[in-house]
Design a protein around this motif. Structure first.
Motif, PDB file in Angstrom:
ATOM      1  N   GLY A   1     -10.199  -0.566  -2.062  1.00 30.09           N
ATOM      2  CA  GLY A   1      -8.578  -0.638  -2.295  1.00 30.09           C
ATOM      3  C   GLY A   1      -7.777   0.965  -2.164  1.00 30.09           C
ATOM      4  N   LYS A   2      -8.846   1.839  -2.145  1.00 32.15           N
ATOM      5  CA  LYS A   2      -8.289   3.186  -1.859  1.00 32.15           C
ATOM      6  C   LYS A   2      -9.397   4.195  -1.212  1.00 32.15           C
ATOM      7  CE  LYS A   2      -9.773   4.849  -6.474  1.00 32.15           C
ATOM      8  NZ  LYS A   2      -9.370   5.506  -7.691  1.00 32.15           N
ATOM      9  N   VAL A   3      -9.005   5.217  -0.579  1.00 32.32           N
ATOM     10  CA  VAL A   3      -9.879   6.144   0.412  1.00 32.32           C
ATOM     11  C   VAL A   3      -9.223   7.557   0.307  1.00 32.32           C
ATOM     12  CG1 VAL A   3      -8.754   5.358   2.271  1.00 32.32           C
ATOM     13  CG2 VAL A   3     -11.145   6.365   2.215  1.00 32.32           C
ATOM     14  N   GLU A   4      -9.796   8.350   0.286  1.00 30.54           N
ATOM     15  CA  GLU A   4      -9.150   9.836   0.285  1.00 30.54           C
ATOM     16  C   GLU A   4     -10.164  10.601   1.616  1.00 30.54           C
ATOM     17  OE1 GLU A   4      -8.821  12.149  -3.099  1.00 30.54           O
ATOM     18  OE2 GLU A   4      -8.444  10.582  -4.239  1.00 30.54           O
ATOM     19  N   GLY A   5      -9.759  11.324   2.321  1.00 29.61           N
ATOM     20  CA  GLY A   5     -10.529  11.907   3.329  1.00 29.61           C
ATOM     21  C   GLY A   5      -9.620  12.872   4.170  1.00 29.61           C
TER      22      GLY A   5
ATOM     23  N   CYS B   1      -5.502  15.694   5.836  1.00 26.74           N
ATOM     24  CA  CYS B   1      -5.900  15.075   4.741  1.00 26.74           C
ATOM     25  C   CYS B   1      -5.190  14.013   4.090  1.00 26.74           C
ATOM     26  CB  CYS B   1      -6.343  16.051   3.716  1.00 26.74           C
ATOM     27  SG  CYS B   1      -7.486  17.372   4.079  1.00 26.74           S
ATOM     28  N   TYR B   2      -5.740  13.033   3.364  1.00 27.96           N
ATOM     29  CA  TYR B   2      -4.816  11.763   3.194  1.00 27.96           C
ATOM     30  C   TYR B   2      -5.494  11.047   1.847  1.00 27.96           C
ATOM     31  CZ  TYR B   2      -8.355   9.285   5.788  1.00 27.96           C
ATOM     32  OH  TYR B   2      -9.558   8.673   6.409  1.00 27.96           O
ATOM     33  N   ARG B   3      -4.592  10.201   1.499  1.00 25.53           N
ATOM     34  CA  ARG B   3      -4.882   9.391   0.505  1.00 25.53           C
ATOM     35  C   ARG B   3      -4.225   7.889   1.066  1.00 25.53           C
ATOM     36  NH1 ARG B   3      -3.692  12.837  -4.839  1.00 25.53           N
ATOM     37  NH2 ARG B   3      -5.742  13.679  -4.907  1.00 25.53           N
ATOM     38  N   LEU B   4      -5.226   6.887   0.847  1.00 22.51           N
ATOM     39  CA  LEU B   4      -4.580   5.577   1.398  1.00 22.51           C
ATOM     40  C   LEU B   4      -5.089   4.625   0.252  1.00 22.51           C
ATOM     41  CD1 LEU B   4      -3.520   3.631   3.344  1.00 22.51           C
ATOM     42  CD2 LEU B   4      -5.478   3.712   4.702  1.00 22.51           C
ATOM     43  N   MET B   5      -3.908   3.947  -0.351  1.00 20.75           N
ATOM     44  CA  MET B   5      -4.318   2.753  -1.344  1.00 20.75           C
ATOM     45  C   MET B   5      -3.647   1.348  -0.754  1.00 20.75           C
ATOM     46  SD  MET B   5      -3.363   5.477  -4.228  1.00 20.75           S
ATOM     47  CE  MET B   5      -2.185   6.337  -3.052  1.00 20.75           C
ATOM     48  N   VAL B   6      -4.241   0.418  -0.874  1.00 17.89           N
ATOM     49  CA  VAL B   6      -3.855  -0.942  -0.605  1.00 17.89           C
ATOM     50  C   VAL B   6      -4.042  -2.060  -1.878  1.00 17.89           C
ATOM     51  CG1 VAL B   6      -3.861  -0.744   1.831  1.00 17.89           C
ATOM     52  CG2 VAL B   6      -5.785  -1.666   0.682  1.00 17.89           C
TER      53      VAL B   6
ATOM     54  N   GLY C   1       0.834  -1.009  -0.136  1.00 20.40           N
ATOM     55  CA  GLY C   1       0.028  -0.061  -0.076  1.00 20.40           C
ATOM     56  C   GLY C   1       0.950   1.284   0.135  1.00 20.40           C
ATOM     57  N   GLN C   2       0.107   2.425   0.087  1.00 21.23           N
ATOM     58  CA  GLN C   2       0.790   3.660  -0.054  1.00 21.23           C
ATOM     59  C   GLN C   2      -0.140   4.620   0.714  1.00 21.23           C
ATOM     60  OE1 GLN C   2       1.145   5.667  -3.959  1.00 21.23           O
ATOM     61  NE2 GLN C   2       3.072   6.561  -3.451  1.00 21.23           N
ATOM     62  N   PHE C   3       0.437   5.481   1.436  1.00 19.59           N
ATOM     63  CA  PHE C   3      -0.168   6.648   2.194  1.00 19.59           C
ATOM     64  C   PHE C   3       0.291   7.799   1.945  1.00 19.59           C
ATOM     65  CE2 PHE C   3      -0.536   8.949   6.257  1.00 19.59           C
ATOM     66  CZ  PHE C   3      -1.999   9.116   6.467  1.00 19.59           C
ATOM     67  N   MET C   4      -0.137   8.929   1.721  1.00 16.56           N
ATOM     68  CA  MET C   4       0.115  10.416   1.681  1.00 16.56           C
ATOM     69  C   MET C   4      -0.755  11.080   2.505  1.00 16.56           C
ATOM     70  SD  MET C   4       0.728  10.187  -2.446  1.00 16.56           S
ATOM     71  CE  MET C   4      -0.668   8.844  -2.846  1.00 16.56           C
TER      72      MET C   4
ATOM     73  N   ALA D   1      -7.732   8.257  13.736  1.00 15.97           N
ATOM     74  CA  ALA D   1      -8.410   7.127  12.995  1.00 15.97           C
ATOM     75  C   ALA D   1      -8.458   7.558  11.589  1.00 15.97           C
ATOM     76  CB  ALA D   1      -9.873   7.009  13.459  1.00 15.97           C
ATOM     77  N   LEU D   2      -8.319   6.732  10.417  1.00 16.56           N
ATOM     78  CA  LEU D   2      -8.585   6.831   9.076  1.00 16.56           C
ATOM     79  C   LEU D   2      -9.693   6.266   8.701  1.00 16.56           C
ATOM     80  CD1 LEU D   2      -4.778   6.501   8.028  1.00 16.56           C
ATOM     81  CD2 LEU D   2      -5.832   8.537   8.789  1.00 16.56           C
ATOM     82  N   SER D   3     -10.292   6.457   7.478  1.00 20.59           N
ATOM     83  CA  SER D   3     -11.326   5.712   6.763  1.00 20.59           C
ATOM     84  C   SER D   3     -10.577   4.526   6.335  1.00 20.59           C
ATOM     85  CB  SER D   3     -12.146   6.414   5.703  1.00 20.59           C
ATOM     86  OG  SER D   3     -12.894   7.406   6.474  1.00 20.59           O
ATOM     87  N   ALA D   4     -11.140   3.242   6.263  1.00 16.56           N
ATOM     88  CA  ALA D   4     -10.510   2.049   5.569  1.00 16.56           C
ATOM     89  C   ALA D   4     -10.848   2.079   4.242  1.00 16.56           C
ATOM     90  CB  ALA D   4     -11.374   0.828   6.083  1.00 16.56           C
ATOM     91  N   PRO D   5      -9.598   1.868   3.420  1.00 11.66           N
ATOM     92  CA  PRO D   5      -9.822   1.731   2.119  1.00 11.66           C
ATOM     93  C   PRO D   5     -10.764   0.447   1.578  1.00 11.66           C
ATOM     94  CG  PRO D   5      -7.748   0.889   2.681  1.00 11.66           C
ATOM     95  CD  PRO D   5      -8.351   1.256   4.054  1.00 11.66           C
TER      96      PRO D   5
END
Length: 147
Positions: free
Chosen positions: A103-107, A66-71, A53-56, A96-100
């Motif tokens: 496969g991906k999530v932004e928030g 604010c973030y982008r999370l991809m797995v 995965g990747q997190f920014m 706490a982050l939102s679950a992808p």
């Protein structure tokens, strides 16, 4: 010549792809960003061996993170967090982050000022991980670093 133009286009587009926007708050003239590469093998206990995965993340004007999370190669994620803890050490949930789930999530996450300051002061003392039913302690994990 076409390769040079294509490379220039990719380089020019990379900040926008990474979520690096001009309206982001600046620190010393540079945009602030956190990044992490997530791997199942980074988990302290039983992670998903082929999971990746990747997190920014970046701060917004309202003090949120604010973030982008991809797995990928991970069964359905059930949760995601930023935890306090150095590499190889499990720690408590800091954000706490939102679950992808797809496969991906932004928030954007609400983060108290003290926690936000601690993350920016020493990002390597925090990690991101994504949990699922098969790996409730974490399927993939990556230490934060500033960019």
């Amino acid at each position: 010549m076409k390769k040079i133009i294509a490379l220039a286009a990719i380089v020019a587009a990379t900040p926008a792809i990474a979520g690096h926007h001009e309206e982001n708050p600046k620190a010393d003239g540079h945009s602030k960003m956190l990044m992490a590469g997530l791997l199942g093998t980074n988990e302290v206990s039983d992670g998903d061996e082929d999971g990746r995965g990747q997190f920014m993340a970046w701060p917004d004007e309202d003090g949120k993170l604010c973030y982008r999370l991809m797995v990928t190669k991970v069964d359905a994620p059930t949760a995601a967090h930023i935890h306090s803890g150095a590499a190889g050490v499990n720690g408590g949930v800091a954000v706490a982050l939102s679950a992808p789930t797809d496969g991906k999530v932004e928030g954007c996450a609400d983060v108290d000022a003290d926690t936000m300051a601690a993350i920016w002061a020493d990002p390597g003392s925090f990690y991101v991980n994504v949990h699922n039913a098969e790996h409730p302690a974490g399927a993939v994990r990556g230490q934060l670093m500033s960019h």
